[in-house]
Design an enzyme around this catalytic site. Sequence first.
Site, mmCIF file in Angstrom:
data_model
loop_
_atom_site.group_PDB
_atom_site.id
_atom_site.type_symbol
_atom_site.label_atom_id
_atom_site.label_comp_id
_atom_site.label_asym_id
_atom_site.label_seq_id
_atom_site.Cartn_x
_atom_site.Cartn_y
_atom_site.Cartn_z
ATOM 1 N N HIS A 5 -26.895 1.240 27.182
ATOM 2 C CA HIS A 5 -27.377 1.332 25.760
ATOM 3 C C HIS A 5 -28.562 0.653 25.379
ATOM 4 C CE1 HIS A 5 -23.014 2.181 25.610
ATOM 5 N NE2 HIS A 5 -23.288 2.789 24.637
ATOM 6 N N GLU A 19 -15.417 11.610 26.797
ATOM 7 C CA GLU A 19 -16.502 10.793 27.655
ATOM 8 C C GLU A 19 -15.809 10.084 28.671
ATOM 9 O OE1 GLU A 19 -18.357 7.913 25.322
ATOM 10 O OE2 GLU A 19 -16.515 7.120 24.083
ATOM 11 N N ASP A 77 -20.997 8.220 29.224
ATOM 12 C CA ASP A 77 -19.992 7.861 29.867
ATOM 13 C C ASP A 77 -19.215 8.572 30.650
ATOM 14 O OD1 ASP A 77 -19.786 4.914 29.212
ATOM 15 O OD2 ASP A 77 -19.480 5.656 26.934
ATOM 16 N N CYS A 93 -23.364 14.581 22.603
ATOM 17 C CA CYS A 93 -24.117 13.656 21.863
ATOM 18 C C CYS A 93 -24.592 12.540 22.892
ATOM 19 C CB CYS A 93 -23.290 12.831 20.710
ATOM 20 S SG CYS A 93 -21.623 12.011 21.373
HETATM 21 C C1 PEP Z 1 -21.622 8.524 25.678
HETATM 22 O O1 PEP Z 1 -21.181 8.029 26.357
HETATM 23 O O2 PEP Z 1 -22.339 9.727 26.278
HETATM 24 C C2 PEP Z 1 -21.871 8.278 24.326
HETATM 25 C C3 PEP Z 1 -22.640 9.218 23.434
HETATM 26 O O3 PEP Z 1 -21.504 7.157 23.925
HETATM 27 P P1 PEP Z 1 -22.358 5.888 24.039
HETATM 28 O O4 PEP Z 1 -23.759 6.129 24.708
HETATM 29 O O5 PEP Z 1 -22.713 5.215 22.979
HETATM 30 O O6 PEP Z 1 -21.466 5.173 25.089
HETATM 31 MG MG MG Z 2 -19.942 6.282 25.285
#
Ligand code: PEP
Ligand code: MG
Length: 604
Positions: A211, A458, A482, A529
Amino acid sequence: MKTEPKPRSKKPTKEAVFRGIAVSPGIAIGPIHDTSEVATDVPRRVITPAEVEAEREKLNQAAATARKQVTKLKTRLNILPEEAQEELAPLLDAYILMLGNSRLLRGARKRIGDAGLGAETAVLDEAEEIAALILATKDDDKAGLLRRAGEVREIGRRLIRTLTATPFRSLKDVPQGAILIAEEITPADAALLDPARIAGVATEEGGADGHTAIMLRALGIPAVLGCHGLTEAASRGDQAVLDGGTGKVVLHPGEAALVAAREGLAGYARERTKLGKLRRLPAETTDGEVVELQANLEIPAELPLIAQAGAQGIGLLRSEFLFMNRPELPDEDAQFDAYRSIVEAMAGDAVTIRVLDWGGEKDMEALGQGVPAHTGPNPALGLRGIRLLLKRPELLEEQFAAILRVSARGPVRVMLPMITIPEEVAQAREIYERVARRLRRRGEALPEKLPPLGAMIETPGAALAADAIALEADFFSIGTNDLAMYTLAVDRAETDVAHLYDPLHPAVLRLVQFATEAALRMRMQVSVCGEMAGNPRLVPLLLGLGLRSLSMNASAIPRVKQAIRVLDIDDCARFARRVMEQSDPARIRELVAAFGAEKAKPIS
Ligand code: PEP
Ligand code: MG
């Protein structure tokens, strides 16, 4: 602790190159600002006699953690030039000794009991006293004394940072144009960075799709993570060049490196201007297939970037920003205000709000939120995402209420993180509908049809059960970050296994394919995403797998659009079939590179 200038231990002063993970493109030229200089002004804390033992235990734990960190740094020295290794290894050995049964720790433990001091105050006082004693020693080697005193203070600071779980608060005081370096920057730290002020970021820890990396990309700050050896070799004020596109940091750059960096900077500016021209053009393949390109939003400061990029709405609003860096949880009204300003700014384009995805790397305890901390042995597999929300339904109810109220102001979708079983969606929907009934009774004007409630795919479990989850959810969004982490058992934010983190691993791609096909069979909306969606080289593969909606960091939209506009959808489908026949990730990468090279065309 006084902030005397950090004594220069025998650190390299010649040009030295450090390599890490390229996480956010762009070039920075500027002075180093080392955040390990913080935590010197912690408030003094006194304790009662009953608290002495617990406070000593806290200190022991902090020393063990700090020792582990320094030992880890030492094991990584072998990637540095031999000369730098020879200089840094003894320094780290001295640190490790000081974090053992040293005068510093013995003295601090004593002060906790004798003077009734909090552990961090005890460390501060003891480190100062030892430093003063060293400086008062009769010795002609003044530089050596200064260096030894500085080492004691450095260890004191390290312990205090660990004890107080202080995020790098000096982030606010970074001088204009500086390159910020730190052992680690948490997502909460990154949310405080001012992209107008900070030229670049380099850290020792971190992975490409953690993140922190996502946040740095979102803010458009050139960044290199996992850059081993840099924090030990660099001192505040040293000149450096950072290239976030190649993952290189040059300390004390010579003339040639500076000239190349300046040329690189000019090149980025030219490219931005060219890409800007794509803003109003559709993301359409040469044979007329239109792809929806949406933006991910991690903090509201990105809204202008999203508008500039020409995004068709927000495909992932990570609502965690609302819960970070604040002393208490935001209530329904505070959340409503935040979502409303985003929905209004998007002026009719849909906003997909993901409910709180707390846990894993986004550590709650460090943020002091009063949410029960998950102290289990493996937080990524613990009470995170939807699991936490279903266990603490009042959090979910407040968030649903705020989102539902906002849905009267513009198109909204709601997304659930970390789903693994259909039942989680069903339970969340029950709460969702109950909250809507309550709001209606309260006289709130909600849209007749509630906003769609979707599931993030995910986890491997969710991907393989996508057909069952599709019966409960209104849409899917595939979170490849994830998904790759859980499929490959590789922490997305862990530097030591970063080489194994690979969204192009066939296992990950098969799960993406499986979930996409399940959604398409049910004629359900599906998008990606995760960070994969923002990589122009991977777009042909995603389109070939049947995806027509991608959500990404706003700054990636122009490049992804550029890639789409030279593609033919049948070519993409053939290419995806070819890729899906492979079992070797390296071969897949070769195929992706070859397809990209063939399609690459200059922007006209
Ligand atoms: C992911 O896990 O791909 C996702 C978009 O969520 P985050 O990156 O916020 O965990
Ligand atoms: Mg995620």
